[in-house]
Design a protein around this motif. Structure first.
Motif, PDB file in Angstrom:
ATOM      1  N   PRO A 129      65.469  81.719  81.625  1.00  0.00           N
ATOM      2  CA  PRO A 129      66.502  81.574  80.581  1.00  0.00           C
ATOM      3  C   PRO A 129      66.099  82.205  79.246  1.00  0.00           C
ATOM      4  O   PRO A 129      66.925  82.825  78.576  1.00  0.00           O
ATOM      5  CB  PRO A 129      66.672  80.061  80.454  1.00  0.00           C
ATOM      6  CG  PRO A 129      66.270  79.526  81.793  1.00  0.00           C
ATOM      7  CD  PRO A 129      65.160  80.432  82.262  1.00  0.00           C
ATOM      8  N   PHE A 141      65.484  86.707  85.828  1.00  0.00           N
ATOM      9  CA  PHE A 141      64.666  86.382  84.668  1.00  0.00           C
ATOM     10  C   PHE A 141      64.833  84.922  84.269  1.00  0.00           C
ATOM     11  O   PHE A 141      65.828  84.290  84.595  1.00  0.00           O
ATOM     12  CB  PHE A 141      65.067  87.273  83.478  1.00  0.00           C
ATOM     13  CG  PHE A 141      65.014  88.746  83.763  1.00  0.00           C
ATOM     14  CD1 PHE A 141      63.802  89.412  83.831  1.00  0.00           C
ATOM     15  CD2 PHE A 141      66.182  89.472  83.969  1.00  0.00           C
ATOM     16  CE1 PHE A 141      63.752  90.776  84.092  1.00  0.00           C
ATOM     17  CE2 PHE A 141      66.146  90.835  84.235  1.00  0.00           C
ATOM     18  CZ  PHE A 141      64.928  91.489  84.297  1.00  0.00           C
ATOM     19  N   ARG A 151      62.469  92.279  90.450  1.00  0.00           N
ATOM     20  CA  ARG A 151      62.399  92.200  88.989  1.00  0.00           C
ATOM     21  C   ARG A 151      62.237  93.595  88.391  1.00  0.00           C
ATOM     22  O   ARG A 151      62.834  93.905  87.365  1.00  0.00           O
ATOM     23  CB  ARG A 151      61.259  91.298  88.529  1.00  0.00           C
ATOM     24  CG  ARG A 151      61.246  91.266  86.993  1.00  0.00           C
ATOM     25  CD  ARG A 151      60.317  90.312  86.393  1.00  0.00           C
ATOM     26  NE  ARG A 151      60.839  88.978  86.596  1.00  0.00           N
ATOM     27  CZ  ARG A 151      60.171  87.898  86.268  1.00  0.00           C
ATOM     28  NH1 ARG A 151      58.981  87.994  85.728  1.00  0.00           N
ATOM     29  NH2 ARG A 151      60.668  86.715  86.474  1.00  0.00           N
ATOM     30  N   SER A 195      76.996  87.399  80.860  1.00  0.00           N
ATOM     31  CA  SER A 195      75.950  88.423  80.913  1.00  0.00           C
ATOM     32  C   SER A 195      74.583  87.785  81.140  1.00  0.00           C
ATOM     33  O   SER A 195      73.783  88.284  81.946  1.00  0.00           O
ATOM     34  CB  SER A 195      75.961  89.288  79.643  1.00  0.00           C
ATOM     35  OG  SER A 195      75.749  88.522  78.497  1.00  0.00           O
ATOM     36  N   ARG A 196      74.324  86.667  80.505  1.00  0.00           N
ATOM     37  CA  ARG A 196      73.047  85.968  80.750  1.00  0.00           C
ATOM     38  C   ARG A 196      72.994  85.420  82.163  1.00  0.00           C
ATOM     39  O   ARG A 196      71.932  85.378  82.783  1.00  0.00           O
ATOM     40  CB  ARG A 196      72.863  84.842  79.739  1.00  0.00           C
ATOM     41  CG  ARG A 196      72.587  85.352  78.352  1.00  0.00           C
ATOM     42  CD  ARG A 196      72.425  84.217  77.363  1.00  0.00           C
ATOM     43  NE  ARG A 196      72.483  84.751  76.017  1.00  0.00           N
ATOM     44  CZ  ARG A 196      72.946  84.091  74.986  1.00  0.00           C
ATOM     45  NH1 ARG A 196      73.394  82.852  75.132  1.00  0.00           N
ATOM     46  NH2 ARG A 196      72.967  84.638  73.803  1.00  0.00           N
ATOM     47  N   MET A 220      73.540  94.681  87.580  1.00  0.00           N
ATOM     48  CA  MET A 220      72.476  93.701  87.815  1.00  0.00           C
ATOM     49  C   MET A 220      72.429  93.272  89.287  1.00  0.00           C
ATOM     50  O   MET A 220      71.356  93.030  89.832  1.00  0.00           O
ATOM     51  CB  MET A 220      72.652  92.480  86.902  1.00  0.00           C
ATOM     52  CG  MET A 220      72.443  92.768  85.425  1.00  0.00           C
ATOM     53  SD  MET A 220      70.903  93.638  85.007  1.00  0.00           S
ATOM     54  CE  MET A 220      69.674  92.497  85.622  1.00  0.00           C
ATOM     55  N   LEU A 257      71.815  88.135  84.387  1.00  0.00           N
ATOM     56  CA  LEU A 257      70.379  88.344  84.192  1.00  0.00           C
ATOM     57  C   LEU A 257      69.559  87.241  84.849  1.00  0.00           C
ATOM     58  O   LEU A 257      68.439  87.474  85.302  1.00  0.00           O
ATOM     59  CB  LEU A 257      70.059  88.406  82.698  1.00  0.00           C
ATOM     60  CG  LEU A 257      70.580  89.625  81.943  1.00  0.00           C
ATOM     61  CD1 LEU A 257      70.498  89.395  80.435  1.00  0.00           C
ATOM     62  CD2 LEU A 257      69.817  90.875  82.334  1.00  0.00           C
ATOM     63  N   SER A 258      70.117  86.031  84.928  1.00  0.00           N
ATOM     64  CA  SER A 258      69.359  84.873  85.406  1.00  0.00           C
ATOM     65  C   SER A 258      68.941  84.978  86.872  1.00  0.00           C
ATOM     66  O   SER A 258      68.061  84.233  87.297  1.00  0.00           O
ATOM     67  CB  SER A 258      70.149  83.579  85.183  1.00  0.00           C
ATOM     68  OG  SER A 258      71.250  83.519  86.071  1.00  0.00           O
ATOM     69  N   CYS A 293      66.374  85.901  79.567  1.00  0.00           N
ATOM     70  CA  CYS A 293      67.796  86.276  79.600  1.00  0.00           C
ATOM     71  C   CYS A 293      68.360  86.395  78.190  1.00  0.00           C
ATOM     72  O   CYS A 293      69.067  87.366  77.883  1.00  0.00           O
ATOM     73  CB  CYS A 293      68.607  85.260  80.397  1.00  0.00           C
ATOM     74  SG  CYS A 293      68.275  85.284  82.169  1.00  0.00           S
ATOM     75  N   ARG A 294      68.054  85.425  77.344  1.00  0.00           N
ATOM     76  CA  ARG A 294      68.562  85.471  75.964  1.00  0.00           C
ATOM     77  C   ARG A 294      68.002  86.688  75.219  1.00  0.00           C
ATOM     78  O   ARG A 294      68.729  87.398  74.530  1.00  0.00           O
ATOM     79  CB  ARG A 294      68.202  84.192  75.217  1.00  0.00           C
ATOM     80  CG  ARG A 294      68.950  82.966  75.702  1.00  0.00           C
ATOM     81  CD  ARG A 294      68.551  81.705  74.940  1.00  0.00           C
ATOM     82  NE  ARG A 294      69.226  81.565  73.680  1.00  0.00           N
ATOM     83  CZ  ARG A 294      70.513  81.223  73.521  1.00  0.00           C
ATOM     84  NH1 ARG A 294      71.257  81.021  74.575  1.00  0.00           N
ATOM     85  NH2 ARG A 294      71.037  81.099  72.327  1.00  0.00           N
ATOM     86  N   ASP A 320      69.457  89.989  76.784  1.00  0.00           N
ATOM     87  CA  ASP A 320      70.861  90.157  76.425  1.00  0.00           C
ATOM     88  C   ASP A 320      70.981  90.618  74.972  1.00  0.00           C
ATOM     89  O   ASP A 320      71.795  91.494  74.647  1.00  0.00           O
ATOM     90  CB  ASP A 320      71.623  88.853  76.657  1.00  0.00           C
ATOM     91  CG  ASP A 320      73.123  89.036  76.535  1.00  0.00           C
ATOM     92  OD1 ASP A 320      73.651  90.036  77.053  1.00  0.00           O
ATOM     93  OD2 ASP A 320      73.773  88.168  75.919  1.00  0.00           O
TER      94      ASP A 320
END
Length: 187
Positions: free
Chosen positions: A144, A142, A85, A134-135, A79, A138-139, A147-148, A151
Motif C-alpha cells: 500500500p 506493490f 514485480r 489506480s492504486r 498493469m 498497483l496493489s 502504491c501511494r 501513483d
C-alpha cells in the motif's frame, strides 16, 4: 396542423454529448464551456442536453467521471499485463514515460477535472475514486505504501512531462531507477 414531432431513437446521443463536452472542456476550459458549444460539437439540438441532463453541472460531472473511467482502463490494462514485480515496475515507467497513458488533450482534461473538483463534490469524488482505482491496479504488485508513492510519481512526473514538452520528458533511466528504488524500499 399542430402536434408533437417524433424524433428517431438515437441510443448513442448521451455518449456523444459527453464526448463533445470533454472536447469543449479541453479546448475552452470548464469556465468557458456552455450548453450551446457542447450541443454544436455533438451535432445535436440544444434541447437534447436538457433532455438527458439536469443542467451543465451534471454534464460536467458525468463527463469527468467518463474521463476517469477511460484513463483507468488504460492504466489497468497496462498493469494487468505485468506478470512480475519487475514487469510491474516497467509498466509504471511506461505510464510515466510512454505516450499511451495520457495524450496532451487528456492532460488538459485532467487539470480541468482536478481544478473543478475543488468546487464540485461529485467531481471531487470522481477524482478520489480515480486515485483509488489506480492504486488498486498497483496493489497487485506493490505494498500500500509503494502504491501511494508510485501513483504520486505517475501523476507528478506525467505533469512535468506535459509542461516540459520541449525537453522530451523525464529521463527514462532516472524514472526507472526511481520506480525500482520505491518498489524495493517500500515493498
Amino acid at each position: 396542423m399542430g402536434g408533437s414531432r417524433r424524433v428517431g431513437n438515437d441510443p448513442q446521443r448521451k455518449e456523444r454529448i459527453l464526448a463533445a463536452a470533454l472536447e469543449v472542456i479541453a479546448e475552452r476550459g470548464v469556465h468557458r464551456t456552455t450548453h450551446r458549444a457542447i450541443a454544436q460539437r455533438a451535432s445535436v439540438p440544444l434541447g437534447s442536453l436538457t433532455y438527458h441532463f439536469d443542467g451543465l453541472t451534471e454534464i460536467l460531472e458525468q463527463a469527468f467521471a467518463h474521463l476517469a473511467r477511460t484513463m483507468a482502463r488504460y492504466y489497468g490494462d497496462r498493469m494487468a499485463a505485468a506478470n512480475s514485480r519487475a514487469e510491474a515496475c516497467e509498466a509504471v515507467v511506461d505510464l510515466i514515460c510512454g505516450p499511451g497513458y495520457a495524450t496532451p488533450g487528456q492532460f488538459v482534461l485532467l487539470f480541468e477535472m482536478y481544478s473543478y473538483a475543488n468546487h464540485n463534490d461529485a467531481v471531487r469524488e470522481a477524482a478520489r475514486a480515480w486515485m483509488g482505482v489506480s492504486r488498486g491496479f498497483l496493489s497487485a504488485h506493490f505494498s500500500p505504501e509503494a502504491c501511494r508513492a508510485l501513483d504520486a510519481l505517475v501523476e507528478g512526473w506525467s505533469l512535468h512531462r506535459h509542461f516540459e514538452r520541449d525537453g522530451g520528458g523525464p529521463d527514462r533511466a532516472l524514472v526507472s531507477a526511481t520506480v525500482t528504488a520505491v518498489a524495493e524500499r517500500l515493498g
